[in-house]
Design a protein around this motif. Structure first.
Motif: not given
Length: 411
Positions: A212-218
């Motif tokens: 979820a964090v990686l998608e948020d950063i993207e």
């Protein structure tokens, strides 16, 4: 009365139109074929340099060099930089960023072009400062080399580092030194990149959470660069922002002497992947997307050619500007106005400029070597002339914009 027929003039016009149609089809076909071979018959529409840019300056990731690039670009286009308020040199770090941390926000509002000083990312507050069409990017570094660098640089400030003899001893049993009570002071000792992006660096490494964090950063960032491939990163940045080669040429800043580097044991390297597992996943994910982005846009062949051009231009500027052709130890820096901030057990390197440079060349060279704190202080004085200048306790390279081209003060 004669029936209507096609006169010679009519035939000429018809033949001309038919020829134009065939010729148009020929060119269109050639354009498509050429484009597939990345050699356009007709040049593409020239792009326009992006001038609203936010750089999330992560720690120990060659980000001071990127900040210098951003500041030089801001000066070239006379852009407004979101600088830290008052005497600070960071935007509230390690506190989560708030818009009022920017000098003049109350009067300037959402009219800043460049943001690049250290902050802990908070997208809603950053968007209050930066324009709606702002380009967001950041940079990551392999957590293995990053933690060793952090250990040396923050040795005297971080309790977990200060209590251990060396980096390998710390990594042999990190929880022995990393105490919950010292959480704020210990942020540099664990998952510091995760923290800089605004997330909990002590969070449990749960697959659903990290994804979820990686998608948020993207979603929040248009581009993530990789410090381990810095030249390649600069070429990708140049293409993405439609900047010139000289906009991304650089001299390495805030680097340290090799004799302060501690050798990590194989066990320590593996331990970092576990101890800083959030940063490790962050790095692996965006390292893959970095190379995928290159292959999908400029291609490896063009990348290699332009990296060579960047290095050649850098070499040319170093030969023009520098008396030693390389960075020197702090005690060998002749002009104290160019002395970089020193921290921990690191010996932060700087540069000596040649003495016989003409005014225009001198200015170019000074901008390439001026350390981060001095550049921030100078831009602050230019943008906020009625405010008290940020004090460093060092001689001024330039007291004002009019004095930029004057010879630097020697010590």
């Amino acid at each position: 009365m004669k029936s209507p027929g096609c006169t010679p003039r009519c035939l000429i016009i018809f033949s001309f139109c038919l020829g134009l149609s065939c010729l148009s089809g020929f060119f269109h076909m050639n354009y498509r074929i050429s484009k597939s071979h990345e050699e356009l018959l007709f040049p593409p529409t020239p792009c326009h340099a992006k001038t609203n840019v936010m750089f999330l300056k992560t720690h120990k990731t060659a980000s001071s060099t990127v900040l210098n690039i951003m500041f030089r670009f801001a000066e070239r286009y006379n852009l407004t930089v979101a600088l830290p308020a008052g005497q600070l040199f960071h935007l509230g770090y390690p506190r989560t960023f708030m818009a009022h941390f920017v000098e003049g926000f109350e009067t300037i509002g959402q009219n800043y072009n460049i943001m690049s000083n250290h902050l802990r990312f908070n997208p809603l507050e950053v968007k209050k400062v930066m324009a709606a069409n702002t380009f967001y990017f950041s940079i990551l570094r392999n957590p293995i080399s990053l933690l060793e660098s952090s250990y040396i640089y923050y040795k005297n400030n971080v309790p977990a580092f200060r209590l251990s003899k060396n980096v390998n001893e710390f990594l042999a049993s990190p929880t022995k030194y990393y105490l919950p009570a010292d959480y704020r002071e210990n942020i540099y000792a664990r998952n510091i990149m995760w923290f800089d992006f605004g997330y909990d660096n002590n969070a449990e490494d749960d697959t659903k959470y990290t994804q979820a964090v990686l998608e948020d950063i993207e979603q929040n960032f248009h581009l993530i660069l990789i410090a381990d491939y810095f030249d390649e990163s600069m070429i990708l940045l140049k293409h993405t922002l439609c900047w010139d080669l000289d906009d991304v040429v650089y001299f390495k800043l805030n680097s340290r002497s090799h004799n302060t580097v501690q050798t990590l044991s194989p066990e320590s390297e593996e331990q970092i992947k576990t101890w800083c597992s959030l940063d490790w996943k962050l790095y692996l994910h965006f390292n893959q997307s970095f190379w995928r982005r290159i292959e999908e846009t400029i291609g490896l062949e063009v990348l290699e050619k332009e990296v060579d051009q960047l290095r050649a231009r850098q070499k040319e500027l170093m030969e023009t500007c520098l008396s030693e052709q390389e960075a020197v130890r702090k005690d060998h820096i002749r002009n104290r106005a160019l002395l970089p901030f020193q921290s921990g057990a690191a010996n932060i390197l700087g540069y000596n400029l040649k003495q016989d440079l003409d005014k225009r060349t001198l200015r170019t060279c000074q901008k390439l070597v001026i350390p981060e704190l001095q550049y921030t202080s100078y831009l602050y004085a230019v943008q906020h002339p009625h405010k008290r200048r940020k004090e460093l306790g060092l001689p001024l390279l330039w007291a004002s914009r009019q004095e930029e081209t004057q010879p630097p003060v020697s010590n």
